[in-house]
Scaffold this active site. Sequence first.
Site, mmCIF file in Angstrom:
data_model
loop_
_atom_site.group_PDB
_atom_site.id
_atom_site.type_symbol
_atom_site.label_atom_id
_atom_site.label_comp_id
_atom_site.label_asym_id
_atom_site.label_seq_id
_atom_site.Cartn_x
_atom_site.Cartn_y
_atom_site.Cartn_z
ATOM 1 N N CYS A 13 53.916 36.601 51.491
ATOM 2 C CA CYS A 13 53.275 35.291 51.339
ATOM 3 C C CYS A 13 52.152 35.461 50.317
ATOM 4 O O CYS A 13 51.114 36.056 50.625
ATOM 5 C CB CYS A 13 52.765 34.852 52.703
ATOM 6 S SG CYS A 13 52.239 33.150 52.781
ATOM 7 N N CYS A 41 46.412 42.477 36.039
ATOM 8 C CA CYS A 41 46.823 43.596 35.169
ATOM 9 C C CYS A 41 48.161 43.393 34.479
ATOM 10 O O CYS A 41 48.551 44.199 33.643
ATOM 11 C CB CYS A 41 46.822 44.903 35.943
ATOM 12 S SG CYS A 41 48.121 45.017 37.200
ATOM 13 N N CYS A 72 46.120 47.720 40.290
ATOM 14 C CA CYS A 72 44.709 47.340 40.104
ATOM 15 C C CYS A 72 44.015 46.893 41.383
ATOM 16 O O CYS A 72 42.870 46.449 41.339
ATOM 17 C CB CYS A 72 44.593 46.258 39.038
ATOM 18 S SG CYS A 72 45.216 44.648 39.554
ATOM 19 N N CYS A 92 48.218 44.502 44.680
ATOM 20 C CA CYS A 92 48.815 45.159 43.531
ATOM 21 C C CYS A 92 48.440 46.634 43.610
ATOM 22 O O CYS A 92 47.258 46.969 43.751
ATOM 23 C CB CYS A 92 48.295 44.533 42.237
ATOM 24 S SG CYS A 92 48.846 45.398 40.750
ATOM 25 N N CYS A 144 51.224 40.439 38.187
ATOM 26 C CA CYS A 144 49.855 40.401 38.681
ATOM 27 C C CYS A 144 48.982 39.646 37.678
ATOM 28 O O CYS A 144 49.028 39.924 36.474
ATOM 29 C CB CYS A 144 49.342 41.828 38.878
ATOM 30 S SG CYS A 144 47.612 41.896 39.403
#
Length: 154
Positions: free
Chosen positions: A137, A68, A117, A114, A65
Amino acid sequence: MQTWNDVIRLANNGSPTPPRRLEKTNAEWKKELTPEQYHVTREHGTERAFTGEYCEAHEAGLYACACCGTPLYDSRTKFESGTGWPSFTQPVEDNVIKYKKDVSYGMTRVEALCNVCDAHQGHVFPDGPAPSGLRLCINSAAVRLVTTKEPAAQ
């Protein structure tokens, strides 16, 4: 392995407990992210097709991510979908991606975020390759590739 039925169940009933949680204010995110990263991850934006850094990437590693640093996707599950965005068949763990029903723009889709976060990653569709049939995607701006070093041949 997650399947489309699992994704729909999670989108309707809630995601599993994440490995940890990270929450920041919008001001804090704006300081840490580029304008494009902020737009995509915090404002649920989408980068233009075929423009993202990882659309054509083939390096080995984990895609974490951008907000984070949580590992979300493994390059071994990345495939060429022809859509203009990096596409994956699975998250690295069942609890790192949150699925949410998205009815924006007159469509019904499933958003991938995510789970640590709440950063918007992209969307998931049931038209990926076997065995999962999933196509996550993902916007390049929502992730960063953390390459792995292969052990030296002896």
